[in-house]
Design a protein around this motif. Structure first.
Motif, PDB file in Angstrom:
ATOM      1  N   GLN A  32      -5.615 -16.750 -45.390  1.00  0.00           N
ATOM      2  CA  GLN A  32      -5.321 -15.534 -44.494  1.00  0.00           C
ATOM      3  C   GLN A  32      -3.713 -15.674 -44.159  1.00  0.00           C
ATOM      4  OE1 GLN A  32      -7.267 -15.235 -40.858  1.00  0.00           O
ATOM      5  NE2 GLN A  32      -9.064 -14.191 -41.886  1.00  0.00           N
ATOM      6  N   ASP A  35      -1.009 -13.693 -45.715  1.00  0.00           N
ATOM      7  CA  ASP A  35      -0.986 -12.300 -45.020  1.00  0.00           C
ATOM      8  C   ASP A  35      -0.464 -12.344 -43.666  1.00  0.00           C
ATOM      9  OD1 ASP A  35      -1.712  -9.486 -45.174  1.00  0.00           O
ATOM     10  OD2 ASP A  35      -3.596 -10.125 -43.968  1.00  0.00           O
ATOM     11  N   ARG A  39       2.388  -9.882 -42.122  1.00  0.00           N
ATOM     12  CA  ARG A  39       2.274  -9.286 -41.041  1.00  0.00           C
ATOM     13  C   ARG A  39       3.082  -9.469 -39.729  1.00  0.00           C
ATOM     14  NH1 ARG A  39      -1.184  -5.873 -38.353  1.00  0.00           N
ATOM     15  NH2 ARG A  39      -1.952  -6.083 -36.484  1.00  0.00           N
TER      16      ARG A  39
END
Length: 75
Positions: A32, A35, A39
């Motif tokens: 993650q 990502d 974000r």
């Protein structure tokens, strides 16, 4: 897994579940991270834009409030 489960006093299936949970927990943050960085960058950009918009609205509100006060004084 069977021999280890017997040595630590749990069932084979319990040990297998613990191993799967630990493996997924260890791999999740690494998967993650990119990502999350994207974000976070997007959210930081959005916050910057919203702060700029709020400042513009604050200045416009002050301008129109002052204009209204000036207009009332002329009547």
């Amino acid at each position: 897994m069977t021999s280890i489960a017997g040595k630590i006093g749990c069932t084979t299936e319990t040990l297998r579940r613990w191993c799967r949970e630990e493996a997924s927990r260890r791999s999740a943050p690494a998967a993650q991270a990119p990502d999350d960085k994207a974000r976070l960058k997007l959210l930081e950009r959005e916050v910057k834009e919203l702060r700029r918009a709020n400042e513009i609205l604050r200045k416009a509100s002050a301008y129109f409030a002052q204009a209204e006060l000036d207009r009332q004084g002329k009547w």
